[in-house]
Design a protein around this motif. Sequence first.
Motif, mmCIF file in Angstrom:
data_model
loop_
_atom_site.group_PDB
_atom_site.id
_atom_site.type_symbol
_atom_site.label_atom_id
_atom_site.label_comp_id
_atom_site.label_asym_id
_atom_site.label_seq_id
_atom_site.Cartn_x
_atom_site.Cartn_y
_atom_site.Cartn_z
ATOM 1 N N GLY A 2 5.834 0.799 9.487
ATOM 2 C CA GLY A 2 6.895 0.983 9.981
ATOM 3 C C GLY A 2 7.504 1.925 11.422
ATOM 4 O O GLY A 2 5.951 1.507 11.639
ATOM 5 N N ASN A 3 8.566 2.338 12.099
ATOM 6 C CA ASN A 3 8.215 2.887 13.258
ATOM 7 C C ASN A 3 7.298 3.654 14.032
ATOM 8 O O ASN A 3 7.771 4.010 15.079
ATOM 9 N N GLN A 4 6.861 4.654 12.311
ATOM 10 C CA GLN A 4 5.973 5.390 13.053
ATOM 11 C C GLN A 4 4.344 4.952 12.851
ATOM 12 O O GLN A 4 3.680 5.633 12.844
ATOM 13 N N GLY A 5 4.420 3.970 12.704
ATOM 14 C CA GLY A 5 2.994 3.231 12.091
ATOM 15 C C GLY A 5 2.602 3.649 10.692
ATOM 16 O O GLY A 5 1.105 3.120 11.093
ATOM 17 N N THR A 6 3.439 3.647 9.791
ATOM 18 C CA THR A 6 3.134 3.942 8.621
ATOM 19 C C THR A 6 2.819 2.536 8.229
ATOM 20 O O THR A 6 3.708 1.517 7.871
ATOM 21 N N PRO A 7 2.076 1.739 7.296
ATOM 22 C CA PRO A 7 1.653 0.154 7.089
ATOM 23 C C PRO A 7 2.198 0.447 5.441
ATOM 24 O O PRO A 7 1.894 1.146 5.141
ATOM 25 N N PHE A 8 3.185 -0.421 5.370
ATOM 26 C CA PHE A 8 3.922 -0.500 4.072
ATOM 27 C C PHE A 8 3.126 -2.104 3.444
ATOM 28 O O PHE A 8 2.670 -2.103 1.932
ATOM 29 N N LEU A 9 3.128 -2.797 4.023
ATOM 30 C CA LEU A 9 2.069 -4.479 3.712
ATOM 31 C C LEU A 9 0.573 -4.392 4.471
ATOM 32 O O LEU A 9 0.987 -4.562 5.425
ATOM 33 N N VAL A 10 -0.548 -4.718 3.759
ATOM 34 C CA VAL A 10 -1.671 -5.396 4.588
ATOM 35 C C VAL A 10 -1.536 -6.463 4.068
ATOM 36 O O VAL A 10 -1.581 -6.921 2.785
ATOM 37 N N VAL A 49 0.720 -0.937 0.098
ATOM 38 C CA VAL A 49 -0.085 0.362 -0.039
ATOM 39 C C VAL A 49 0.942 1.089 0.028
ATOM 40 O O VAL A 49 0.137 2.811 -0.539
ATOM 41 N N LYS A 50 2.147 1.514 0.143
ATOM 42 C CA LYS A 50 3.197 2.398 0.273
ATOM 43 C C LYS A 50 4.718 1.942 -0.601
ATOM 44 O O LYS A 50 4.969 0.379 0.175
#
Length: 791
Positions: free
Chosen positions: A751-759, A692-693
């Motif tokens: 990410g360590n800030q809560g940003t999703p890369f994979l769902v 997703v990112k």
Amino acid sequence: VYRKESAQSTVSVLIYFWDERDGPSFSGWWFGPKVGGDQVWAYNSQKESPAPPASGWRVPWDGPVDPGLRLSSGGSKAAHDGRGVPHTVPPRRGDEDDRRRREELRRREEESQRRQEEQRRRQEEQARRDEERRRRDQEERKRREEEDRRRRREQEEEQRRREAEAKRRREEEEVRKREQTAALSVRKVIQRVRIATPETYDSLRGELEEILKDRLEEMGSQAHKVSEEAETTLKQAQKRIDEVNEKRAEDERRREEEEKRRKQENERVEQLMKEAGEKVKEAEAKVAEAEAGAAGLGEQKDAEPEAVLEAADAAQKGAEGARAAIDAALKWFGEKNPELLENRASRGNVMEWNHLAERLEQGRRSLGKLEEKAAGARDRASRKKAALGKEQERKAAFDKHDLDKDGRLSRDEVLAFGKAVHSFDLPDEVLAKIMLSLEPVTFERFHPLHQKVAIAKLEAKERVRRAELAVRQRKLEEQRKALQKFIDDAESLTVSAEDSVSKAEVEAKPLARETDLPADEMKGVATNAQALVDKALEELRAAQEKLQRAEEDSNAEDELKGFGRREIGRLHSRRERAENRVERLSGTVKRGLDDATRKAYAEIDQKLTESVAAIHKHMHAEGKTGEQLFADAAGGGDSVPRDRYAEFVQGIPELTLADGQAERLFDHVAVEGADLSKERFLEAIRFFYKCVKGTVANQELTIKSKTVRRLEVGEIVEALSGPAKEEGAGVRRAKCQALRDSATGWVTIEGNQGTPFLVQYGNFLVIEKEHAKRPEPKEDAAEQEPAAEKA
């Protein structure tokens, strides 16, 4: 079909050609794990290529062309599988990666040079266009200045031409006015000549000739035209004067003829009036003769009926003769009346004619009264004659029943009379009453005897009729009660059905409000409501049968037709309203059952996804592969039965299952309830992520390791192991394999800030079933594989 050789536990990679059975948009070369399956990685639309194209592949299949995906032939290393299907041996991973990087660098340099060349070409083209635009603008300005000078010269010339033209027109207008004045004076005389009479024609003609002579030169160009008008007018006037003279002579001749014809008409009218007077006198004489013949008719009350009938016939005969004379006279009047009107009789003659006709009508009315008088006398004489005859008949009948000839009827003779004449046996009490009121029964009391016996017979018949009517009324009352019972039963059934519908509506309210209920609870609510709906439908059908039976029974008897019609109609209306409610409620319940089924499927599908995630976490924690996990679940067997699968998933840590949910998971995964084979088990535990990112895949768990390649948004990857925590960055990462090109590496999930890369994107079965919901799904891969191989 081409297959990539790989270890037994990895995913099958196939390249196959698909024909146009699903439409032209699905025909071409496909890249996927199954022939004709719903899971595909890439697509190439080059239908004419006999072998898989080297480039032009779309990744994903409905996305843009990926230039990084290129195929190369294995040459002599090509092999065949057990079915004779050719497949290629993949090159080594390191050489292939170096080659791809070199090609990517070369492609980027070529792209940069191409873009610089394109930018230079566009700048030159823009400069050329600007110069061309300036040249066109300068030429346009020169053209407009020349056009303005030319337009001004034309306007000046046009102004001079208009002034000359105006002067010429003024001069011509002066001449035209003088000519029109002269022509107008001549035309005034011409107009007077046109309406001239024979008395004024000669003087007006001289005046016209004089003015033409005086004004001929002044008329100028109109002289010829006005002269022709004058000549034509004189000819027309002469012709009209001649016609007037002829018409006057004709009118004089007609007047003389009209006077002659009028004299002849007056003579004819006088003759008709004379004949009419004679006709009326003759008819009135006939009427007076008939009235004299019937003068004494009906005045002799004691006369014999035969004499009266004879006098009435004579009077009728005389009246018929007089009527014939009157009818003949009236017919003559009718025939001659048009002739009288055609001869234009005077008002007095017409009134006298109508008076004579009225005298004939008066004679006809007198004859009508005379005929009525004769008919009355004949009727009275006939009745008197008939009465005398009946008196004699009654006397003969009395003598016939007076057997002992004593001039009176005894008790036994009265009994015999009733039986013979009225076919009725007199009861003793009735006979006693008759004898008491009439004894002695002489001839004078014979007619009252007739009446009393007839009345007794009618009273006996009436008593029998009343008894039969009472029986009939009792039967009808029983039938009415039976009909009312049908109606009451139908009302009870309708009330019960309405109560069931109301309960069902209350029960189904959560379904109509789209309340977020669990699937099992939703199914229970819908099932209970459906049971109430079925009960209501059964009661409504029974009520309808009762009402139909009541209507049929009431229509079978004339006396019962319309019985309970209002009540039956009211119950029919209530039943129809209840049926409408049931119909609406049935739709709600059906939707509720469907929603419960879909929700149960979605819940178990979600639980399957959770179980696959938990299984992968368990695999990573235990350091086991999918084959080892299958061996644990199968207990050394070739397949996993239902009970062992339930035991296996219930033993997975961090996976919470409700009662019976493990068995439902097996039913969801298994094919028609069969035990899970190794292949099916491994497919069921496959796990996928969706990017997703944009992020990168690394060769090792650590983020600082070598990059394999970058993942694009929307790309699907399969989780091979993990997730595991990367201690350096403090993030969770999973080892994944891209479906597009099988590139394998470690990818950061979040990410360590809560940003999703994979769902989480589900597992293989979820994706497979999602693709099965397409508008035009392909058939089962196993059924289509022979056709694909043939293609």
